[in-house]
Scaffold this motif. Sequence first.
Motif, PDB file in Angstrom:
ATOM      1  N   ASP A 213      33.697 -36.054 -33.382  1.00  0.00           N
ATOM      2  CA  ASP A 213      32.694 -36.980 -32.861  1.00  0.00           C
ATOM      3  C   ASP A 213      32.490 -36.629 -31.394  1.00  0.00           C
ATOM      4  N   GLU A 214      31.709 -37.432 -30.671  1.00  0.00           N
ATOM      5  CA  GLU A 214      31.359 -37.089 -29.290  1.00  0.00           C
ATOM      6  C   GLU A 214      32.584 -36.900 -28.402  1.00  0.00           C
ATOM      7  N   HIS A 215      33.650 -37.639 -28.685  1.00  0.00           N
ATOM      8  CA  HIS A 215      34.820 -37.604 -27.806  1.00  0.00           C
ATOM      9  C   HIS A 215      36.065 -37.047 -28.498  1.00  0.00           C
ATOM     10  N   THR A 216      35.892 -36.386 -29.645  1.00  0.00           N
ATOM     11  CA  THR A 216      37.030 -35.808 -30.359  1.00  0.00           C
ATOM     12  C   THR A 216      36.674 -34.386 -30.785  1.00  0.00           C
ATOM     13  N   VAL A 217      37.553 -33.450 -30.460  1.00  0.00           N
ATOM     14  CA  VAL A 217      37.297 -32.053 -30.808  1.00  0.00           C
ATOM     15  C   VAL A 217      38.555 -31.456 -31.441  1.00  0.00           C
ATOM     16  N   ARG A 218      38.340 -30.652 -32.474  1.00  0.00           N
ATOM     17  CA  ARG A 218      39.443 -29.952 -33.130  1.00  0.00           C
ATOM     18  C   ARG A 218      39.295 -28.457 -32.850  1.00  0.00           C
ATOM     19  N   LEU A 219      40.368 -27.849 -32.374  1.00  0.00           N
ATOM     20  CA  LEU A 219      40.340 -26.442 -31.965  1.00  0.00           C
ATOM     21  C   LEU A 219      41.315 -25.629 -32.803  1.00  0.00           C
ATOM     22  N   CYS A 220      40.954 -24.383 -33.054  1.00  0.00           N
ATOM     23  CA  CYS A 220      41.872 -23.473 -33.744  1.00  0.00           C
ATOM     24  C   CYS A 220      41.639 -22.053 -33.234  1.00  0.00           C
ATOM     25  N   ALA A 221      42.710 -21.429 -32.738  1.00  0.00           N
ATOM     26  CA  ALA A 221      42.622 -20.079 -32.174  1.00  0.00           C
ATOM     27  C   ALA A 221      43.116 -19.014 -33.149  1.00  0.00           C
ATOM     28  N   TYR A 222      43.230 -19.362 -34.429  1.00  0.00           N
ATOM     29  CA  TYR A 222      43.745 -18.419 -35.427  1.00  0.00           C
ATOM     30  C   TYR A 222      42.936 -17.119 -35.445  1.00  0.00           C
ATOM     31  N   GLY A 223      41.599 -17.249 -35.336  1.00  0.00           N
ATOM     32  CA  GLY A 223      40.744 -16.070 -35.434  1.00  0.00           C
ATOM     33  C   GLY A 223      40.412 -15.429 -34.107  1.00  0.00           C
ATOM     34  N   LEU A 224      41.222 -15.671 -33.082  1.00  0.00           N
ATOM     35  CA  LEU A 224      40.945 -15.103 -31.755  1.00  0.00           C
ATOM     36  C   LEU A 224      40.783 -13.588 -31.860  1.00  0.00           C
ATOM     37  N   SER A 225      39.693 -13.056 -31.296  1.00  0.00           N
ATOM     38  CA  SER A 225      39.370 -11.645 -31.513  1.00  0.00           C
ATOM     39  C   SER A 225      39.051 -10.874 -30.239  1.00  0.00           C
ATOM     40  N   LYS A 226      38.924 -11.553 -29.100  1.00  0.00           N
ATOM     41  CA  LYS A 226      38.553 -10.874 -27.859  1.00  0.00           C
ATOM     42  C   LYS A 226      39.616 -11.077 -26.796  1.00  0.00           C
ATOM     43  N   ASN A 227      39.774 -10.073 -25.962  1.00  0.00           N
ATOM     44  CA  ASN A 227      40.674 -10.210 -24.818  1.00  0.00           C
ATOM     45  C   ASN A 227      39.932 -10.056 -23.495  1.00  0.00           C
ATOM     46  N   SER A 228      38.603 -10.132 -23.558  1.00  0.00           N
ATOM     47  CA  SER A 228      37.800 -10.019 -22.335  1.00  0.00           C
ATOM     48  C   SER A 228      36.873 -11.224 -22.214  1.00  0.00           C
ATOM     49  N   ILE A 229      36.701 -11.678 -20.991  1.00  0.00           N
ATOM     50  CA  ILE A 229      35.842 -12.831 -20.712  1.00  0.00           C
ATOM     51  C   ILE A 229      34.624 -12.333 -19.966  1.00  0.00           C
ATOM     52  N   SER A 230      33.445 -12.662 -20.443  1.00  0.00           N
ATOM     53  CA  SER A 230      32.212 -12.126 -19.873  1.00  0.00           C
ATOM     54  C   SER A 230      32.013 -12.589 -18.439  1.00  0.00           C
ATOM     55  N   ARG A 231      31.246 -11.826 -17.685  1.00  0.00           N
ATOM     56  CA  ARG A 231      30.928 -12.189 -16.316  1.00  0.00           C
ATOM     57  C   ARG A 231      30.203 -13.532 -16.267  1.00  0.00           C
ATOM     58  N   GLU A 232      29.306 -13.756 -17.245  1.00  0.00           N
ATOM     59  CA  GLU A 232      28.536 -14.996 -17.273  1.00  0.00           C
ATOM     60  C   GLU A 232      29.435 -16.223 -17.348  1.00  0.00           C
ATOM     61  N   ILE A 233      30.440 -16.178 -18.224  1.00  0.00           N
ATOM     62  CA  ILE A 233      31.338 -17.329 -18.357  1.00  0.00           C
ATOM     63  C   ILE A 233      32.231 -17.462 -17.131  1.00  0.00           C
ATOM     64  N   CYS A 234      32.712 -16.339 -16.604  1.00  0.00           N
ATOM     65  CA  CYS A 234      33.557 -16.393 -15.401  1.00  0.00           C
ATOM     66  C   CYS A 234      32.824 -17.044 -14.234  1.00  0.00           C
ATOM     67  N   GLN A 235      31.526 -16.767 -14.130  1.00  0.00           N
ATOM     68  CA  GLN A 235      30.750 -17.301 -13.013  1.00  0.00           C
ATOM     69  C   GLN A 235      30.459 -18.780 -13.162  1.00  0.00           C
ATOM     70  N   LYS A 236      30.648 -19.318 -14.359  1.00  0.00           N
ATOM     71  CA  LYS A 236      30.378 -20.746 -14.565  1.00  0.00           C
ATOM     72  C   LYS A 236      31.486 -21.630 -14.017  1.00  0.00           C
ATOM     73  N   ASN A 237      32.731 -21.158 -14.117  1.00  0.00           N
ATOM     74  CA  ASN A 237      33.833 -22.032 -13.726  1.00  0.00           C
ATOM     75  C   ASN A 237      35.114 -21.226 -13.541  1.00  0.00           C
ATOM     76  N   ARG A 238      36.009 -21.744 -12.718  1.00  0.00           N
ATOM     77  CA  ARG A 238      37.291 -21.087 -12.462  1.00  0.00           C
ATOM     78  C   ARG A 238      38.253 -21.183 -13.643  1.00  0.00           C
ATOM     79  N   ILE A 239      37.935 -21.987 -14.634  1.00  0.00           N
ATOM     80  CA  ILE A 239      38.838 -22.210 -15.759  1.00  0.00           C
ATOM     81  C   ILE A 239      39.191 -20.908 -16.466  1.00  0.00           C
ATOM     82  N   SER A 240      38.331 -19.883 -16.349  1.00  0.00           N
ATOM     83  CA  SER A 240      38.556 -18.617 -17.042  1.00  0.00           C
ATOM     84  C   SER A 240      39.903 -17.993 -16.698  1.00  0.00           C
ATOM     85  N   ILE A 241      40.342 -18.135 -15.457  1.00  0.00           N
ATOM     86  CA  ILE A 241      41.592 -17.506 -15.030  1.00  0.00           C
ATOM     87  C   ILE A 241      42.788 -18.049 -15.813  1.00  0.00           C
TER      88      ILE A 241
END
Length: 448
Positions: free
Chosen positions: A72-100
């Motif tokens: 719902d609007e305030h509940t999120v379920r996450l699963c990293a089982y299918g994680l496939s990348k080890n690189s974070i795009s420049r676009e996402i890095c420029q949005k917020n410091r959270i990438s580090i």
Amino acid sequence: MTTEQLLKINGGQKLSGGRVSIAGSSNQVTKCIIASLLTNEHVLIKNAPAVNERKIAEELFAHLGGEVEYVDEHTVRLCAYGLSKNSISREICQKNRISILAVGALLHRFGSAYIYGALGGDKIGKRPVDFHIKGLQEMGAHVELDGDLYHISVDEHGLQGAHIILPFPSVMTTENLIITATLAKGRTIIENAAIEPEITELVKMLQKMGADITINANRTYVIQGVSRLKGCELRIMPDRNQAVSFACAALATGGNVLLEKIPHDPLYSFLNYIQRMGAEFRVNSEGIYVSSPKGKRLKNSHIEVEVHPGFMTDWQQPFMVLFTQADGISILHETIFEDRLSYTRYLNSMGANINLFSTCLGEAPCRFKNKNHTHSAIIHGPTPLKGGNFRMPTDIRAGMCLVIAGLVASGTTMLSNIQEIQRKYDNIVEKLTQMGGDVSIVHGQLQK
């Protein structure tokens, strides 16, 4: 002619008799989303705020191959089982410091990570990634820099526990190293670390996942690495910075507000400061009620910004408006960021009397002593404020300061670039309206 959304504030009205709900902490939810990268099992996060910073963290999670499911609007379920990348795009890095903060999880999963150093977020002074990089290196990471692209990797032994002494109790560095240390081999000790409530909540989440973390005296965390982490369910704590902002809006206009369902603990320090200025408060099962002193103005004050449990750097901007309306001379000394008072020029243009200084106006230990950084202010009050037209600064709390100033001021204040404040404030128009403010979003072009 290009138009955009503008926040229109008709000021000069007392915000009185209202009540406002406080969203979950944006500072906590983003870190918990990143911590979910450490496990292949599902993580269910409740009371997640509907703010843009959460969306950016979820975008990063999905970008790396994780699954994001909105219950719902305030509940999120996450699963990293299918994680496939080890690189974070420049676009996402420029949005917020959270990438580090994702680097540790990527090193554990892939043995390497790629991230751009030009990280986005609030523009509040120098915020290099040096502390993060040095801590990762002490845990065995190898770092190469190609332009602004970091290639961080580990050898076949992976990340190792280390004894790390931070040069300053940086919040994000502390969070990063705790997240990374949970799956490192051996024991990690982090000294001179940050101890904010949001970090304690992150530690509790990681403990639910199976991490072995001890919080010792003197700002020290001891993490014994484990081989794997499991899924968990958690609830995000209320956003104490949001609560302080809405309380200051009521007090600055001479009014009152009930902060619904917020517990005492996150605001106990804030309540001390407003009580010294003559404000009143009550804490009960409904939440926390704050009120301006009856029949008189707030008193002047001297506040020094310090690391938790001191006065938060994210509180000084809304407090600056209180100082402009308080009776007498107030002093503020910012010791966390060297460039977080530049927004005061907007307040001065609205009629405030604020003078800035590079000297330390206080007794708190300060990294900026004798370094020529403008980090202290003397505020003469009370001064009437008048409305103005401004582009919202990229420091979110400075943006909220202008919103509060607009509520106090006579006439109309128009603010553009409002997506900045929406990064951490949900439904701001609705909430300020519930408090008695005359606030709306209009479409137009900001007049200079």
